[in-house]
Design a protein around this motif. Structure first.
Motif, PDB file in Angstrom:
ATOM      1  N   VAL A   1      -2.293  -5.539  -4.008  1.00 47.37           N
ATOM      2  CA  VAL A   1      -1.769  -4.510  -3.109  1.00 47.37           C
ATOM      3  C   VAL A   1      -1.932  -5.001  -1.677  1.00 47.37           C
ATOM      4  N   SER A   2      -0.822  -5.134  -0.984  1.00 48.19           N
ATOM      5  CA  SER A   2      -0.865  -5.612   0.395  1.00 48.19           C
ATOM      6  C   SER A   2      -0.928  -4.436   1.364  1.00 48.19           C
ATOM      7  N   SER A   3      -1.598  -4.676   2.473  1.00 52.06           N
ATOM      8  CA  SER A   3      -1.755  -3.596   3.471  1.00 52.06           C
ATOM      9  C   SER A   3      -0.618  -3.602   4.478  1.00 52.06           C
TER      10      SER A   3
ATOM     11  N   MET B   1      -1.081   3.370  -4.221  1.00 52.26           N
ATOM     12  CA  MET B   1      -2.011   2.266  -4.381  1.00 52.26           C
ATOM     13  C   MET B   1      -2.587   1.818  -3.044  1.00 52.26           C
ATOM     14  N   LYS B   2      -3.806   1.277  -3.111  1.00 54.50           N
ATOM     15  CA  LYS B   2      -4.547   0.854  -1.932  1.00 54.50           C
ATOM     16  C   LYS B   2      -4.927  -0.616  -2.067  1.00 54.50           C
TER      17      LYS B   2
ATOM     18  N   ALA C   1       0.847  -1.195   0.000  1.00 51.30           N
ATOM     19  CA  ALA C   1       0.000   0.000   0.000  1.00 51.30           C
ATOM     20  C   ALA C   1       0.881   1.244   0.000  1.00 51.30           C
ATOM     21  N   GLY C   2       0.490   2.215  -0.826  1.00 49.38           N
ATOM     22  CA  GLY C   2       1.274   3.427  -0.981  1.00 49.38           C
ATOM     23  C   GLY C   2       2.294   3.360  -2.104  1.00 49.38           C
TER      24      GLY C   2
END
Length: 125
Positions: free
Chosen positions: A123-125, A86-87, A14-15
């Motif tokens: 996209v991983s958190s 990205m989210k 993420a990001g």
């Protein structure tokens, strides 16, 4: 026969950022609009971004506006999707698409006739 081949998908935190590419062949690329769609598991295939024949006009879904940028290089017969900030909810299979005919901006899936095989973006958190 029109062929669309996507590349550039993968796993990102993420990001982070990714750039997708779609190489087209089989007809004069610069005569036609292009689009990027995505489909998450259990959901509809929705428009992410669209671009007209010369890149002067673009449109984006509200969920990606300000983070994603669609562009094209007619000399290389390639359309790009730059994805920034990205989210996890951007996780999906991303598809490149082209209309049967027409050079304008098309936001409805109904206008698109040719599709690539898709590229997975996670996209991983």
């Amino acid at each position: 026969q029109v062929q669309l081949v996507e590349s550039g998908g993968g796993l990102v935190q993420a990001g982070g950022s990714l750039r997708l590419s779609c190489a087209a062949s089989g007809r004069t690329f610069s005569n036609y609009a292009m689009g990027w769609f995505r489909q998450a598991p259990g959901k509809e295939r929705d428009l992410v971004a669209a671009i007209n024949w010369n890149g002067a006009n673009m449109d984006y879904s509200d969920s990606v506006k300000g983070r994603f940028t669609i562009s094209r290089d007619n000399a290389k017969a390639t359309v790009y999707l730059q994805m920034n900030n990205m989210k996890p909810e951007d996780t999906a299979v991303y598809y490149c698409a082209a209309p049967y005919g027409g050079s304008s901006l098309y936001v409805s899936r109904n206008y698109y006739h040719y599709w690539g095989q898709g590229t997975q973006v996670t996209v991983s958190s």
